[in-house]
Scaffold this active site. Structure first.
Site, PDB file in Angstrom:
ATOM      1  N   GLY A   1       0.828  -1.211   0.000  1.00 29.76           N
ATOM      2  CA  GLY A   1       0.000   0.000   0.000  1.00 29.76           C
ATOM      3  C   GLY A   1       0.857   1.254   0.000  1.00 29.76           C
ATOM      4  O   GLY A   1       0.653   2.163  -0.804  1.00 29.76           O
TER       5      GLY A   1
ATOM      6  N   TRP B   1       3.823   1.486  -1.040  1.00 28.28           N
ATOM      7  CA  TRP B   1       4.492   1.589  -2.331  1.00 28.28           C
ATOM      8  C   TRP B   1       3.601   2.311  -3.350  1.00 28.28           C
ATOM      9  O   TRP B   1       4.076   3.119  -4.142  1.00 28.28           O
ATOM     10  CB  TRP B   1       4.897   0.219  -2.870  1.00 28.28           C
ATOM     11  CG  TRP B   1       5.331   0.324  -4.298  1.00 28.28           C
ATOM     12  CD1 TRP B   1       6.498   0.871  -4.749  1.00 28.28           C
ATOM     13  CD2 TRP B   1       4.577  -0.011  -5.458  1.00 28.28           C
ATOM     14  NE1 TRP B   1       6.516   0.873  -6.124  1.00 28.28           N
ATOM     15  CE2 TRP B   1       5.349   0.342  -6.583  1.00 28.28           C
ATOM     16  CE3 TRP B   1       3.328  -0.592  -5.652  1.00 28.28           C
ATOM     17  CZ2 TRP B   1       4.910   0.138  -7.885  1.00 28.28           C
ATOM     18  CZ3 TRP B   1       2.891  -0.790  -6.939  1.00 28.28           C
ATOM     19  CH2 TRP B   1       3.684  -0.430  -8.042  1.00 28.28           C
ATOM     20  N   HIS B   2       2.288   2.044  -3.309  1.00 30.46           N
ATOM     21  CA  HIS B   2       1.389   2.723  -4.239  1.00 30.46           C
ATOM     22  C   HIS B   2       1.424   4.234  -4.008  1.00 30.46           C
ATOM     23  O   HIS B   2       1.218   5.017  -4.927  1.00 30.46           O
ATOM     24  CB  HIS B   2      -0.042   2.203  -4.085  1.00 30.46           C
ATOM     25  CG  HIS B   2      -0.297   0.932  -4.825  1.00 30.46           C
ATOM     26  ND1 HIS B   2      -0.277   0.858  -6.197  1.00 30.46           N
ATOM     27  CD2 HIS B   2      -0.570  -0.327  -4.397  1.00 30.46           C
ATOM     28  CE1 HIS B   2      -0.536  -0.396  -6.572  1.00 30.46           C
ATOM     29  NE2 HIS B   2      -0.700  -1.128  -5.500  1.00 30.46           N
ATOM     30  N   GLY B   3       1.673   4.629  -2.788  1.00 31.39           N
ATOM     31  CA  GLY B   3       1.761   6.051  -2.490  1.00 31.39           C
ATOM     32  C   GLY B   3       1.528   6.286  -1.008  1.00 31.39           C
ATOM     33  O   GLY B   3       0.819   5.519  -0.364  1.00 31.39           O
TER      34      GLY B   3
END
Lengths: 387, 80
Positions: A320, A322-324
């Site tokens: 999560g 990593w997604h932002g």
């Protein structure tokens, strides 16, 4: 020029790829030309934003020295190292972490196109060197990881922007191969089919779903939004991925697929074997398994299963992040982490699971899984949690 | 690999899969049968390391190569 984004890209890349097809059909190795094409495209894509090009060059020099240095060090100092492997892994992750953390402040952007995907490739190289799976050739002649081979794997232009994330040993075996004309013609056929399928997914189906999104706002239209957004998300990324895989095939590289009919998954675990596969397998192999083994070895939890479940949640929350670094991405990760734990408890404790091979069970399981997944995408979209 | 070691591998698999179907059906694909998943597979890796001293890195084997009882036995045998 936008990767797989506009007609200009397809004209340019089509022309650029013709020599690769000629080489392939005449039974010659494509690797050398593929590397030239890769460096050219990477340069053209980045030069539109000169700061990106500079960061890319800095990134490549830093990571290249790290990978080569680590390989050389382990070759000359075999044996057990306690802290160095961790330090090297952290060093390889540092650029991505910096990009993600500084990404919170738009003025401090040090990112460039594909930084995540390039980092994933470098981190796996470093970890596999630590594991002794990638070695310096004994003779010192050929093989191993030359600078050019390293650049070709990390920058391979069909998958530069957003994956799929290939594995180095698999990639290199394909790149090194000289396909016979017959073999290559199969690759070519498969590649062109995937390019066409991907284009239909992305430019027809995803575009249609996106066009419907605008009217689907406000509650209770959120429900409609949830399904339409899921459709758009899937066709857009599955379309891109199919085109990236298709183009790879034209260069003789069988990049692994990213999607395998995710909406017929029969459980959340099954879903993660079908959705953004190259990313979820990367997290599985280079983060989850290692974290679980660490927790199990340290015996921090009474039961091994508990260690596995803690790692599951941590793994998904990190995905999560990593997604932002925003609330809805982290919640999305947490949501899937908890679903995976629930899935695991269910499979071990619920007597209903014994019927898993029956048709009625499978249909019900597909329906339930799809709804859970689609609710996840609503969280992911940020539509309901506007922060 | 001696009999005790073979029994250990089978016990580790039985524990991880949560069923003793494993010891009878030695050629079914445990991943496809829904008996083995990432977590159970990791338990097996840690168990092999703990009890037999066989250390296998997580990406050293393709899952296909160790997906059945017999294939895993063969793989571990080569490493002992």
């Amino acid at each position: 020029m936008v990767a797989y984004g506009n007609l200009y890209w397809f004209y340019a890349v089509g022309l650029l790829t013709l020599p690769a097809v000629v080489l392939g059909l005449s039974g010659r190795r494509i690797r050398g030309y593929g590397l030239v094409a890769t460096l050219l495209v990477a340069g053209v894509l980045m030069v539109q934003h000169p700061s990106q090009l500079i960061w890319l060059v800095v990134f490549c020099a830093y990571q290249g020295l790290l990978v080569k240095g680590w390989l050389r060090y382990l070759t000359s100092h075999p044996g057990v190292h306690r802290y160095l492997p961790r330090a090297v892994a952290v060093a390889a992750t540092l650029p991505l972490a910096l990009v993600k953390v500084l990404g919170i402040f738009p003025s401090l952007s040090v990112g460039f196109l594909g930084v995540s995907y390039l980092s994933f490739k470098v981190i796996q190289l470093v970890l596999e060197i630590t594991d002794g799976l990638i070695k310096e050739p004994a003779s010192g002649v050929g093989g191993g990881l030359s600078w050019l081979e390293l650049a070709y794997f990390v920058l391979f232009f069909p998958t530069l922007a957003s994956g799929p994330i290939d594995r180095s040993r698999r990639f290199q075996a394909d790149a090194d191969r000289t396909w016979t004309p017959t073999e290559y013609s199969h690759l070519l056929g498969r590649g062109l089919t995937l390019l066409l399928q991907g284009a239909v997914y992305k430019f027809v189906l995803a575009a249609w779903f996106a066009s419907q999104l605008s009217w689907a706002s406000g509650w209770p239209r959120t429900l409609a939004y949830m399904y339409l957004y899921s459709g758009q998300l899937f066709f857009d990324f599955a379309g891109y991925s199919a085109m990236a895989v298709g183009l790879s095939y034209l260069y003789g590289v069988r990049t692994p697929p990213n999607f395998r009919m995710p909406f017929v998954a029969e459980s959340i675990k099954d879903f993660w074997n079908r959705w953004h596969i190259s990313l979820s397998f990367w997290f599985r192999d280079y983060l989850y398994t290692r974290m679980t083994m660490y927790l199990m070895r340290k015996k921090l939890f009474k039961e091994r299963a508990t260690a596995g479940r803690v790692a599951m949640v941590a793994n998904m929350v990190l995905m999560g992040f990593w997604h932002g670094f925003t609330v809805h991405y982290v919640l999305y990760g947490l949501y899937h982490g908890l679903l995976l734990v629930a899935n695991d408890v269910y499979e071990k404790k619920c007597p209903l699971y014994a019927y898993r091979a029956r048709t009625w069970y499978r249909i019900a399981a597909i329906l339930v899984t799809a709804q859970l997944v689609i609710v996840g995408f609503l969280i992911f979209s940020g539509h309901v949690i506007a922060i | 690999m001696d009999q005790a070691q073979e029994a250990t591998v089978i016990r580790l698999l039985t524990e991880a899969c949560g069923t003793d179907e494993v010891s009878n059906e030695r050629d079914i694909d445990l991943f496809e049968a829904g008996l083995l998943d990432s977590m159970a597979f990791t338990e097996v890796l840690v168990g092999l390391e703990d009890e037999l001293g066989v250390r296998i890195a997580p990406t050293e084997v393709e899952r296909d190569e160790v997906a059945t009882v017999n294939r895993l036995l063969r793989f571990v045998d080569e490493r002992i």
